[in-house]
Design a protein around this motif. Structure first.
Motif, PDB file in Angstrom:
ATOM      1  N   GLY A 101       0.458  -0.856  -0.117  1.00 40.93           N
ATOM      2  CA  GLY A 101      -0.128  -0.021  -0.143  1.00 40.93           C
ATOM      3  C   GLY A 101       0.804   0.888  -0.153  1.00 40.93           C
ATOM      4  O   GLY A 101      -0.065   1.963  -0.609  1.00 40.93           O
ATOM      5  N   TRP A 102       2.306   1.221   0.196  1.00 40.75           N
ATOM      6  CA  TRP A 102       2.267   2.518   0.937  1.00 40.75           C
ATOM      7  C   TRP A 102       3.216   2.919  -0.638  1.00 40.75           C
ATOM      8  O   TRP A 102       3.197   4.548  -1.063  1.00 40.75           O
ATOM      9  CB  TRP A 102       4.001   2.366   1.567  1.00 40.75           C
ATOM     10  N   LYS A 103       3.182   2.279  -1.804  1.00 42.54           N
ATOM     11  CA  LYS A 103       3.528   2.638  -2.995  1.00 42.54           C
ATOM     12  C   LYS A 103       2.363   3.336  -3.458  1.00 42.54           C
ATOM     13  O   LYS A 103       2.266   4.351  -4.563  1.00 42.54           O
ATOM     14  CB  LYS A 103       3.661   1.384  -3.792  1.00 42.54           C
ATOM     15  N   SER A 104       1.325   3.198  -2.746  1.00 38.50           N
ATOM     16  CA  SER A 104      -0.049   3.599  -4.138  1.00 38.50           C
ATOM     17  C   SER A 104      -0.271   4.886  -3.195  1.00 38.50           C
ATOM     18  O   SER A 104      -1.025   5.130  -1.776  1.00 38.50           O
ATOM     19  CB  SER A 104      -1.517   3.096  -3.627  1.00 38.50           C
ATOM     20  N   ALA A 105       0.240   6.108  -3.757  1.00 41.59           N
ATOM     21  CA  ALA A 105       0.411   7.250  -3.206  1.00 41.59           C
ATOM     22  C   ALA A 105      -0.923   8.164  -3.427  1.00 41.59           C
ATOM     23  O   ALA A 105      -1.628   7.980  -4.351  1.00 41.59           O
ATOM     24  CB  ALA A 105       1.422   8.086  -3.461  1.00 41.59           C
ATOM     25  N   LYS A 106      -1.466   8.768  -2.129  1.00 41.70           N
ATOM     26  CA  LYS A 106      -1.845   9.768  -2.531  1.00 41.70           C
ATOM     27  C   LYS A 106      -2.399  11.280  -2.618  1.00 41.70           C
ATOM     28  O   LYS A 106      -1.223  11.439  -1.849  1.00 41.70           O
ATOM     29  CB  LYS A 106      -3.236   9.392  -0.616  1.00 41.70           C
ATOM     30  N   TRP A 107      -3.383  12.005  -2.908  1.00 37.37           N
ATOM     31  CA  TRP A 107      -3.199  13.823  -3.215  1.00 37.37           C
ATOM     32  C   TRP A 107      -2.214  13.641  -4.398  1.00 37.37           C
ATOM     33  O   TRP A 107      -1.181  14.288  -3.948  1.00 37.37           O
ATOM     34  CB  TRP A 107      -2.569  13.954  -1.619  1.00 37.37           C
ATOM     35  N   ILE A 108      -1.767  13.288  -5.238  1.00 36.49           N
ATOM     36  CA  ILE A 108      -0.519  13.085  -6.247  1.00 36.49           C
ATOM     37  C   ILE A 108      -0.357  13.822  -6.909  1.00 36.49           C
ATOM     38  O   ILE A 108      -2.270  14.481  -7.442  1.00 36.49           O
ATOM     39  CB  ILE A 108      -0.551  11.612  -7.083  1.00 36.49           C
ATOM     40  N   SER A 109       0.730  15.234  -7.318  1.00 40.46           N
ATOM     41  CA  SER A 109       0.153  15.606  -8.176  1.00 40.46           C
ATOM     42  C   SER A 109       1.427  15.759  -8.745  1.00 40.46           C
ATOM     43  O   SER A 109       1.778  16.333  -9.675  1.00 40.46           O
ATOM     44  CB  SER A 109       0.942  16.669  -6.944  1.00 40.46           C
ATOM     45  N   ARG A 110       2.401  14.769  -8.755  1.00 39.88           N
ATOM     46  CA  ARG A 110       3.218  14.957 -10.243  1.00 39.88           C
ATOM     47  C   ARG A 110       3.192  13.677 -10.333  1.00 39.88           C
ATOM     48  O   ARG A 110       4.280  12.292  -8.854  1.00 39.88           O
ATOM     49  CB  ARG A 110       4.769  15.866  -9.723  1.00 39.88           C
ATOM     50  N   ILE A 111       4.036  13.564 -11.402  1.00 33.48           N
ATOM     51  CA  ILE A 111       4.284  11.667 -11.243  1.00 33.48           C
ATOM     52  C   ILE A 111       5.595  11.437 -12.726  1.00 33.48           C
ATOM     53  O   ILE A 111       5.611  12.187 -13.805  1.00 33.48           O
ATOM     54  CB  ILE A 111       3.712  10.280 -12.602  1.00 33.48           C
ATOM     55  N   GLU A 112       6.537  10.882 -12.227  1.00 34.52           N
ATOM     56  CA  GLU A 112       8.280  11.621 -12.497  1.00 34.52           C
ATOM     57  C   GLU A 112       8.232   9.927 -13.713  1.00 34.52           C
ATOM     58  O   GLU A 112       8.614   9.594 -12.827  1.00 34.52           O
ATOM     59  CB  GLU A 112       9.233  12.651 -12.641  1.00 34.52           C
ATOM     60  N   LEU A 113       8.411  10.118 -14.628  1.00 29.18           N
ATOM     61  CA  LEU A 113       9.085   8.797 -15.441  1.00 29.18           C
ATOM     62  C   LEU A 113      11.003   9.225 -15.491  1.00 29.18           C
ATOM     63  O   LEU A 113      10.867   9.944 -16.036  1.00 29.18           O
ATOM     64  CB  LEU A 113       8.349   8.508 -17.012  1.00 29.18           C
ATOM     65  N   THR A 114      11.146   7.649 -15.128  1.00 28.48           N
ATOM     66  CA  THR A 114      13.054   8.104 -15.419  1.00 28.48           C
ATOM     67  C   THR A 114      13.667   7.361 -14.961  1.00 28.48           C
ATOM     68  O   THR A 114      13.122   5.704 -14.949  1.00 28.48           O
ATOM     69  CB  THR A 114      12.938   8.942 -13.839  1.00 28.48           C
ATOM     70  N   ASP A 115      15.100   7.600 -15.302  1.00 26.35           N
ATOM     71  CA  ASP A 115      16.155   6.232 -15.323  1.00 26.35           C
ATOM     72  C   ASP A 115      16.149   6.088 -14.488  1.00 26.35           C
ATOM     73  O   ASP A 115      17.639   4.943 -14.464  1.00 26.35           O
ATOM     74  CB  ASP A 115      17.077   6.791 -16.896  1.00 26.35           C
ATOM     75  N   LYS A 116      16.628   6.780 -13.389  1.00 28.78           N
ATOM     76  CA  LYS A 116      17.298   7.174 -12.156  1.00 28.78           C
ATOM     77  C   LYS A 116      16.721   6.645 -10.978  1.00 28.78           C
ATOM     78  O   LYS A 116      15.560   7.196 -10.714  1.00 28.78           O
ATOM     79  CB  LYS A 116      17.658   8.400 -11.955  1.00 28.78           C
TER      80      LYS A 116
END
Ligand SMILES: Nc1nc2c(c(=O)[nH]1)N[C@H]1C(S)=C(S)[C@@H](COP(=O)(O)O)O[C@H]1N2
Ligand SMILES: [Mo]
Length: 321
Positions: A280-295
């Motif tokens: 469940g901790w991966k299921s963030a609440k009140w999300i505002s930003r999703i960043e796709l990255t290689d790092k």
């Protein structure tokens, strides 16, 4: 007395922890040393602390312990320094086998620490998958079903002005997106019924989540081919990270409704992530930003020793390496 070789640890930090007065975390793998009682654990903490602090005067005080699933326990200590300051220490155990010790260093602590800092390499913790094929069980190993989901808001429940709220999807993508709640609904919502598993050991059976499949967001933003990780940030300052492969699963959703009602503010209104096969901790609440990255970089709980992936069937509660 536990014999100490050189202290080799990871150093990490996270903006959410900084807002709670912790400027950095020293995270040392323990390699499975067997410890059979709290006094033995306290002695290990005392030994590691001596190495970390050199001659600096301090005393080690036991705080409390918590079970994390019925397989793991977390033991907390305070290393009290002169003045009011203390360094937190947490020892992660699996049964009687010690996995890691973490020191949370308060903002304002300036002394040098006796530690050889290494970089954390998340890939070694992801390889576990090839070793043990988790038998799917219901409830999953180490979990107990309860009836009402417990609310967690480690950084508090944020004030949300939905007229100003935007979900940003950015990073290594061809076509970054800024989505309002109306934009999200226009992408088309679906229902998905799934159980939910918190790493501390409670699970909820079959919640109906309504939202936008992550695959639809992915089609829209067009990730570059070298994306490996997805770092998620929330209005409250919370953050977490998941492998891109797990984020992009068919069941992953940007959730807007729970049990057919708009998300309650306590459960993440206006939008939260749900990745059902991860804790469940991966299921963030009140999300505002999703960043796709290689790092890779640690989110809030990952900086406190929790697993880079958190797959439930593999019981990936904590980092092992
Ligand atoms: N922003 C934010 N998201 C969060 C958390 C949090 O403290 N803040 N807690 C996480 C944890 S540990 C769990 S188990 C779930 C709990 O979801 P619930 O509060 O809706 O039951 O939310 C996750 N998402
Ligand atoms: Mo959790």
């Amino acid at each position: 007395m536990v014999k100490l070789l050189q202290l080799k640890c990871y150093e990490t930090s996270n903006s959410g922890l900084v807002s709670k007065g912790v400027s950095r975390v020293i995270d040392c793998p323990l390699g499975g040393t067997v410890l059979g009682s709290i006094p033995e654990i306290r002695d290990l903490v005392a030994d590691y602390t001596k190495r970390l602090l050199g001659g600096l005067s301090h005393r080690v005080e036991y705080e409390n312990s918590e079970s994390i699933g019925y397989t793991h326990t977390l033991h907390r200590f305070h290393i009290v320094l002169d003045g009011d300051m203390y360094i937190g220490a947490r020892v992660v155990m699996r049964g009687t086998s010690s996995l890691r010790i973490l020191f949370t260093i308060p903002t304002g602590f300036q002394q040098e620490l006796g530690v050889l800092v290494e970089a954390y390499a998340p890939n070694s913790d992801l390889e576990a998958e090839h070793g043990k094929a988790g038998e799917p069980a219901d409830p999953p190993r180490g979990q107990v079903y309860i009836n009402i989901p417990i609310v967690y808001a480690i950084l508090g429940v944020p004030n949300v002005d939905v007229s100003k709220w935007i979900l940003e999807v950015t990073g290594m993508v061809e076509n970054p997106a800024h989505l309002s709640l109306v934009d999200l609904y226009e992408l088309g919502v679906v229902d998905y019924k799934t159980s939910f598993h918190c790493v501390t050991g409670w699970s909820i059976r079959e919640i109906v989540f309504t939202g936008i499949p992550v695959t639809r967001i992915i089609e829209r933003v067009r990730p570059r081919s070298n994306v490996k990780w997805v770092y998620i940030e929330s209005l409250d300052g919370y953050s977490t990270i998941v492998p891109y492969e797990d984020f992009a699963r068919e069941e992953s959703m940007i959730v807007l409704e729970m049990d057919r009602r708009p998300l309650d503010i306590l459960h993440g209104y206006p939008a939260r992530l749900i990745i059902p096969h991860l804790y469940g901790w991966k299921s963030a609440k009140w999300i505002s930003r999703i960043e796709l990255t290689d790092k890779y970089r640690d989110g809030y709980w990952e900086a406190l020793g929790y697993h880079p992936r958190g797959k439930v069937v593999l019981e990936e509660r904590f980092k092992q390496k």
